[in-house]
Design an enzyme around this catalytic site. Sequence first.
Site, PDB file in Angstrom:
ATOM      1  N   GLU A   1       2.005   3.977  -4.000  1.00 39.17           N
ATOM      2  CA  GLU A   1       1.343   2.690  -4.258  1.00 39.17           C
ATOM      3  C   GLU A   1       2.282   1.772  -5.045  1.00 39.17           C
ATOM      4  OE1 GLU A   1      -1.457   1.632  -3.103  1.00 39.17           O
ATOM      5  OE2 GLU A   1      -2.773   3.343  -2.697  1.00 39.17           O
TER       6      GLU A   1
ATOM      7  N   HIS B   1      -9.822   0.031   2.918  1.00 36.02           N
ATOM      8  CA  HIS B   1     -10.646   0.516   4.031  1.00 36.02           C
ATOM      9  C   HIS B   1     -11.922  -0.312   4.205  1.00 36.02           C
ATOM     10  CE1 HIS B   1      -7.968   3.962   4.298  1.00 36.02           C
ATOM     11  NE2 HIS B   1      -8.104   4.115   3.003  1.00 36.02           N
TER      12      HIS B   1
ATOM     13  N   ASP C   1      -1.746   0.012   5.304  1.00 37.51           N
ATOM     14  CA  ASP C   1      -2.165   1.410   5.335  1.00 37.51           C
ATOM     15  C   ASP C   1      -1.630   2.104   6.588  1.00 37.51           C
ATOM     16  OD1 ASP C   1      -4.019   3.664   4.378  1.00 37.51           O
ATOM     17  OD2 ASP C   1      -4.760   3.306   6.401  1.00 37.51           O
TER      18      ASP C   1
ATOM     19  N   ASP D   1      -4.695  -2.483  -3.228  1.00 38.49           N
ATOM     20  CA  ASP D   1      -6.026  -1.882  -3.358  1.00 38.49           C
ATOM     21  C   ASP D   1      -6.051  -0.797  -4.430  1.00 38.49           C
ATOM     22  OD1 ASP D   1      -4.736   0.292  -2.207  1.00 38.49           O
ATOM     23  OD2 ASP D   1      -5.862   0.252  -0.333  1.00 38.49           O
TER      24      ASP D   1
ATOM     25  N   ASP E   1       0.848  -1.189   0.000  1.00 37.05           N
ATOM     26  CA  ASP E   1       0.000   0.000   0.000  1.00 37.05           C
ATOM     27  C   ASP E   1       0.883   1.237   0.000  1.00 37.05           C
ATOM     28  OD1 ASP E   1      -2.359   1.399  -0.070  1.00 37.05           O
ATOM     29  OD2 ASP E   1      -2.894   1.056   2.025  1.00 37.05           O
ATOM     30  N   GLY E   2       0.265   2.383  -0.288  1.00 35.33           N
ATOM     31  CA  GLY E   2       0.966   3.650  -0.258  1.00 35.33           C
ATOM     32  C   GLY E   2       0.061   4.741   0.271  1.00 35.33           C
TER      33      GLY E   2
END
Length: 240
Positions: A46, A126, A136, A69, A7-8
């Site tokens: 990301e 989320h 995250d 995601d 993730d980023g």
Amino acid sequence: MIVLFADGACSGNPGPGGWACVLVLPGGTVRELGGREAATTNNRMELGGVIAGLRAVAHLPQTVVAHSDSTYVLGGITGWISGWKRRGWRTAAGEPVKNEDLWRELDALVAARGRGGVEWRWVKGHSGHDANERCDEIAVAFSRGRPVELYAGPLLNYPYGSLAPSVAAPPPARKPADRGRAGAASGPASYLSLLDGRLERHSTWAECESRVKGRSGARFKKVKSPDEERATLAAWGVDV
């Protein structure tokens, strides 16, 4: 196999950013990684999380099941990149591909693993997905310069929930960011939300509202066409 979650995050987009990944390695061990850049974009972070994970296991022969995601990452590496390379790293409109340096590195890392070396899977951001939420948390902490303790140890002792690979499923459809044709026809509405530098697309207002309601600094908008989406993101300063 090797399981990778990445993730980023970016505070400001552009602004200070962080990337993160969690690796489940052969032999039942887990390794968390994270990093920071002082001036970057959400999309670069990301990509950075995925690249860092693949770099870390470049010496291992097993198939990597990589989760993200980001529809930007998954759409690019599984589809758009073939056209970009065919056109000499140019978009359909003849413009330079954004983040070309990172796309080239990701492409090389995937190619080095050989045919079938990386399986790509989308996870909804989320949504309570344990590994995605942990990534995250790490990425946001790095983006904001906050300390975070990275886990390295046995999978059986991992304290942040499940790291089981997700069921293979395609990400929601997204128009490539390099589409050069103007005047796209209006279609079904979608909803954009921007919170803490992270952009998400929602199919219903209820889903969008649940993310932004009561959150300071959140931005959101209903859009009906790719052109309207591009204009909205440009106004928000989002790099796509």
